[in-house]
Write a protein that holds these residues in place. Structure first.
Motif, PDB file in Angstrom:
ATOM      1  N   ASN A 173      44.501  37.093  47.914  1.00 33.81           N
ATOM      2  CA  ASN A 173      44.581  38.500  46.937  1.00 33.81           C
ATOM      3  C   ASN A 173      45.509  38.087  45.972  1.00 33.81           C
ATOM      4  O   ASN A 173      45.292  38.001  44.695  1.00 33.81           O
ATOM      5  CB  ASN A 173      44.808  39.664  47.460  1.00 33.81           C
ATOM      6  CG  ASN A 173      43.791  40.217  48.348  1.00 33.81           C
ATOM      7  OD1 ASN A 173      42.531  39.672  48.278  1.00 33.81           O
ATOM      8  ND2 ASN A 173      43.985  41.136  48.980  1.00 33.81           N
ATOM      9  N   VAL A 174      46.811  37.371  46.344  1.00 35.83           N
ATOM     10  CA  VAL A 174      47.664  37.035  45.418  1.00 35.83           C
ATOM     11  C   VAL A 174      47.338  35.982  44.495  1.00 35.83           C
ATOM     12  O   VAL A 174      47.242  36.121  43.068  1.00 35.83           O
ATOM     13  CB  VAL A 174      49.278  36.775  46.133  1.00 35.83           C
ATOM     14  CG1 VAL A 174      50.120  36.081  44.815  1.00 35.83           C
ATOM     15  CG2 VAL A 174      49.705  37.628  46.751  1.00 35.83           C
ATOM     16  N   LEU A 175      46.482  34.945  45.079  1.00 31.72           N
ATOM     17  CA  LEU A 175      46.078  33.930  44.277  1.00 31.72           C
ATOM     18  C   LEU A 175      44.750  34.521  43.293  1.00 31.72           C
ATOM     19  O   LEU A 175      44.878  33.944  42.052  1.00 31.72           O
ATOM     20  CB  LEU A 175      45.798  32.822  44.967  1.00 31.72           C
ATOM     21  CG  LEU A 175      46.610  31.940  45.867  1.00 31.72           C
ATOM     22  CD1 LEU A 175      45.881  31.081  46.665  1.00 31.72           C
ATOM     23  CD2 LEU A 175      47.580  31.361  44.775  1.00 31.72           C
ATOM     24  N   THR A 176      44.112  35.220  43.683  1.00 31.04           N
ATOM     25  CA  THR A 176      43.078  35.869  42.785  1.00 31.04           C
ATOM     26  C   THR A 176      43.617  36.550  41.488  1.00 31.04           C
ATOM     27  O   THR A 176      43.305  36.403  40.552  1.00 31.04           O
ATOM     28  CB  THR A 176      41.981  36.879  43.852  1.00 31.04           C
ATOM     29  OG1 THR A 176      41.484  35.953  44.742  1.00 31.04           O
ATOM     30  CG2 THR A 176      41.190  37.673  42.728  1.00 31.04           C
ATOM     31  N   LYS A 177      44.839  37.612  41.998  1.00 28.55           N
ATOM     32  CA  LYS A 177      45.481  38.269  40.897  1.00 28.55           C
ATOM     33  C   LYS A 177      46.070  36.973  39.701  1.00 28.55           C
ATOM     34  O   LYS A 177      45.926  37.381  38.609  1.00 28.55           O
ATOM     35  CB  LYS A 177      46.653  39.142  41.535  1.00 28.55           C
ATOM     36  CG  LYS A 177      46.091  40.345  41.954  1.00 28.55           C
ATOM     37  CD  LYS A 177      45.393  41.240  40.965  1.00 28.55           C
ATOM     38  CE  LYS A 177      45.287  42.542  41.484  1.00 28.55           C
ATOM     39  NZ  LYS A 177      44.472  43.377  40.493  1.00 28.55           N
ATOM     40  N   LEU A 178      46.621  35.950  40.249  1.00 26.78           N
ATOM     41  CA  LEU A 178      47.023  35.252  39.307  1.00 26.78           C
ATOM     42  C   LEU A 178      46.096  34.574  38.481  1.00 26.78           C
ATOM     43  O   LEU A 178      46.099  34.158  37.249  1.00 26.78           O
ATOM     44  CB  LEU A 178      48.061  33.997  40.179  1.00 26.78           C
ATOM     45  CG  LEU A 178      49.387  34.331  40.584  1.00 26.78           C
ATOM     46  CD1 LEU A 178      49.799  33.561  41.708  1.00 26.78           C
ATOM     47  CD2 LEU A 178      50.205  34.471  39.595  1.00 26.78           C
ATOM     48  N   ARG A 179      45.068  34.212  39.188  1.00 22.85           N
ATOM     49  CA  ARG A 179      43.734  33.567  38.690  1.00 22.85           C
ATOM     50  C   ARG A 179      43.174  34.458  37.459  1.00 22.85           C
ATOM     51  O   ARG A 179      42.979  34.071  36.249  1.00 22.85           O
ATOM     52  CB  ARG A 179      42.668  33.264  39.419  1.00 22.85           C
ATOM     53  CG  ARG A 179      41.592  32.228  39.247  1.00 22.85           C
ATOM     54  CD  ARG A 179      40.781  31.857  39.889  1.00 22.85           C
ATOM     55  NE  ARG A 179      41.171  30.973  40.931  1.00 22.85           N
ATOM     56  CZ  ARG A 179      41.254  31.156  42.402  1.00 22.85           C
ATOM     57  NH1 ARG A 179      41.079  32.247  42.723  1.00 22.85           N
ATOM     58  NH2 ARG A 179      41.791  30.268  42.989  1.00 22.85           N
ATOM     59  N   GLU A 180      43.300  35.880  37.635  1.00 21.03           N
ATOM     60  CA  GLU A 180      42.855  36.903  36.624  1.00 21.03           C
ATOM     61  C   GLU A 180      43.759  36.855  35.593  1.00 21.03           C
ATOM     62  O   GLU A 180      43.261  36.902  34.303  1.00 21.03           O
ATOM     63  CB  GLU A 180      42.638  38.274  37.434  1.00 21.03           C
ATOM     64  CG  GLU A 180      41.388  38.483  38.336  1.00 21.03           C
ATOM     65  CD  GLU A 180      41.740  39.684  39.093  1.00 21.03           C
ATOM     66  OE1 GLU A 180      42.621  40.364  38.824  1.00 21.03           O
ATOM     67  OE2 GLU A 180      40.850  39.937  39.999  1.00 21.03           O
ATOM     68  N   VAL A 181      45.137  36.796  35.685  1.00 20.73           N
ATOM     69  CA  VAL A 181      45.904  36.804  34.432  1.00 20.73           C
ATOM     70  C   VAL A 181      45.575  35.598  33.866  1.00 20.73           C
ATOM     71  O   VAL A 181      45.653  35.756  32.459  1.00 20.73           O
ATOM     72  CB  VAL A 181      47.303  36.721  35.261  1.00 20.73           C
ATOM     73  CG1 VAL A 181      48.639  36.392  34.270  1.00 20.73           C
ATOM     74  CG2 VAL A 181      47.811  38.038  35.799  1.00 20.73           C
ATOM     75  N   ILE A 182      45.532  34.369  34.413  1.00 19.93           N
ATOM     76  CA  ILE A 182      45.385  33.163  33.789  1.00 19.93           C
ATOM     77  C   ILE A 182      44.105  33.184  32.664  1.00 19.93           C
ATOM     78  O   ILE A 182      44.081  33.032  31.671  1.00 19.93           O
ATOM     79  CB  ILE A 182      45.465  32.188  34.676  1.00 19.93           C
ATOM     80  CG1 ILE A 182      46.958  31.654  35.312  1.00 19.93           C
ATOM     81  CG2 ILE A 182      44.881  30.622  34.095  1.00 19.93           C
ATOM     82  CD1 ILE A 182      46.759  30.915  36.441  1.00 19.93           C
ATOM     83  N   ASN A 183      42.875  33.701  33.569  1.00 17.12           N
ATOM     84  CA  ASN A 183      41.686  33.527  32.850  1.00 17.12           C
ATOM     85  C   ASN A 183      41.481  34.544  32.016  1.00 17.12           C
ATOM     86  O   ASN A 183      40.894  34.291  30.920  1.00 17.12           O
ATOM     87  CB  ASN A 183      40.737  33.861  33.945  1.00 17.12           C
ATOM     88  CG  ASN A 183      40.386  32.446  34.904  1.00 17.12           C
ATOM     89  OD1 ASN A 183      40.659  31.362  34.345  1.00 17.12           O
ATOM     90  ND2 ASN A 183      39.933  32.853  35.932  1.00 17.12           N
ATOM     91  N   THR A 184      42.226  36.031  31.816  1.00 17.46           N
ATOM     92  CA  THR A 184      41.987  37.015  31.254  1.00 17.46           C
ATOM     93  C   THR A 184      43.069  36.936  29.957  1.00 17.46           C
ATOM     94  O   THR A 184      42.599  37.154  28.561  1.00 17.46           O
ATOM     95  CB  THR A 184      41.965  38.196  31.694  1.00 17.46           C
ATOM     96  OG1 THR A 184      43.419  38.442  32.279  1.00 17.46           O
ATOM     97  CG2 THR A 184      41.033  38.486  32.593  1.00 17.46           C
ATOM     98  N   THR A 185      44.340  36.375  30.175  1.00 17.00           N
ATOM     99  CA  THR A 185      45.175  36.398  29.129  1.00 17.00           C
ATOM    100  C   THR A 185      45.663  35.073  28.604  1.00 17.00           C
ATOM    101  O   THR A 185      46.051  35.325  27.473  1.00 17.00           O
ATOM    102  CB  THR A 185      46.557  36.999  29.532  1.00 17.00           C
ATOM    103  OG1 THR A 185      47.067  36.257  30.455  1.00 17.00           O
ATOM    104  CG2 THR A 185      46.425  38.351  30.096  1.00 17.00           C
ATOM    105  N   ILE A 186      44.976  34.024  29.204  1.00 17.56           N
ATOM    106  CA  ILE A 186      45.524  32.688  28.634  1.00 17.56           C
ATOM    107  C   ILE A 186      44.049  31.814  28.233  1.00 17.56           C
ATOM    108  O   ILE A 186      43.853  31.669  27.106  1.00 17.56           O
ATOM    109  CB  ILE A 186      46.347  31.889  29.558  1.00 17.56           C
ATOM    110  CG1 ILE A 186      47.692  32.656  29.950  1.00 17.56           C
ATOM    111  CG2 ILE A 186      46.648  30.594  29.129  1.00 17.56           C
ATOM    112  CD1 ILE A 186      48.433  32.049  31.059  1.00 17.56           C
ATOM    113  N   ARG A 187      43.198  31.425  29.199  1.00 17.69           N
ATOM    114  CA  ARG A 187      42.125  30.708  28.694  1.00 17.69           C
ATOM    115  C   ARG A 187      40.854  31.388  28.195  1.00 17.69           C
ATOM    116  O   ARG A 187      40.329  30.928  27.506  1.00 17.69           O
ATOM    117  CB  ARG A 187      41.734  30.162  30.108  1.00 17.69           C
ATOM    118  CG  ARG A 187      42.776  29.226  30.721  1.00 17.69           C
ATOM    119  CD  ARG A 187      42.164  28.574  32.389  1.00 17.69           C
ATOM    120  NE  ARG A 187      43.288  27.691  32.505  1.00 17.69           N
ATOM    121  CZ  ARG A 187      43.431  27.105  33.863  1.00 17.69           C
ATOM    122  NH1 ARG A 187      42.887  28.004  34.787  1.00 17.69           N
ATOM    123  NH2 ARG A 187      44.373  26.620  34.236  1.00 17.69           N
ATOM    124  N   ALA A 188      40.906  32.713  28.485  1.00 21.50           N
ATOM    125  CA  ALA A 188      39.801  33.420  27.791  1.00 21.50           C
ATOM    126  C   ALA A 188      40.120  33.518  26.277  1.00 21.50           C
ATOM    127  O   ALA A 188      38.986  33.592  25.387  1.00 21.50           O
ATOM    128  CB  ALA A 188      39.720  34.894  28.190  1.00 21.50           C
TER     129      ALA A 188
END
Length: 191
Positions: A173-188
């Motif tokens: 769950n922690v890794l999923t949250k980090l992945r979401e932050v990366i994908n939504t605020t940075i890579r997207a």
């Protein structure tokens, strides 16, 4: 209505200051980490100390391990976006003190060409976190925008690598949250 599963799967994200603070004194010469110039647009994992876990996070989530140096942008190229940085530290006294020092350096405005998204604190041992380290983690979290605590992952200790999907619920769950932050605020955003 929130279900029991949603409560159990929730990841506590500690919130702190949103950006550098006016009037805060920076670190003395030689106290902080070195810098390196880069135009890379990926995520940067900045270990606050040796053995922090930045290589592990880069392996699990992608991005660039900084090897204890702040990424910096060239002033000659103003079109380059800020570097997207996650500070990384072990959840022990030495690691959290190093994270506090790095957070103070950032909060003093010493790194204007980065966007610090937060701190990832990685458990340094299996089992329950001692109260003193839990409290020190919460204090450290106040100096950065967000903090995620990644629990102990025994498979990493034994094999050096792990399939994130095979992890226990809490670290997954922690890794999923980090992945979401990366994908939504940075890579997207294409930064």
């Amino acid at each position: 209505m929130v279900t029991e599963t949603e409560i159990r799967d929730a990841v506590e994200v500690l919130r702190g200051v949103a950006g550098p603070q006016q009037g805060l004194l920076g670190l003395a010469a030689g106290e902080g980490m070195a810098r390196f110039l880069t135009d890379d647009s990926d995520v940067f994992w900045l270990g606050a100390h040796g053995g922090a876990g930045e290589n592990t996070l880069a392996d699990l989530l992608g991005g660039v391990p900084c090897h204890h140096r702040w990424p910096s942008r060239s002033a000659a190229n103003p079109s380059v976006q800020p570097a997207h940085v996650f500070l990384v530290a072990r959840q022990n006294h030495r690691g959290l003190k190093a994270a506090q020092l790095a957070a103070r350096d950032w909060a003093a405005g010493s790194h204007p060409t980065i966007t610090l998204h937060g701190l990832v604190v990685i458990a340094d041992a299996p089992g329950r976190t001692p109260k003193a380290l839990h409290n020190q983690t919460r204090i450290t979290a106040g100096g950065v925008p967000q903090t995620w605590v990644l629990p102990w992952i025994e498979e990493l200790r034994l094999a050096g690598t792990v399939d994130p999907e095979s992890l226990a619920r809490e670290p997954r769950n922690v890794l999923t949250k980090l992945r979401e932050v990366i994908n939504t605020t940075i890579r997207a955003k294409g930064d």
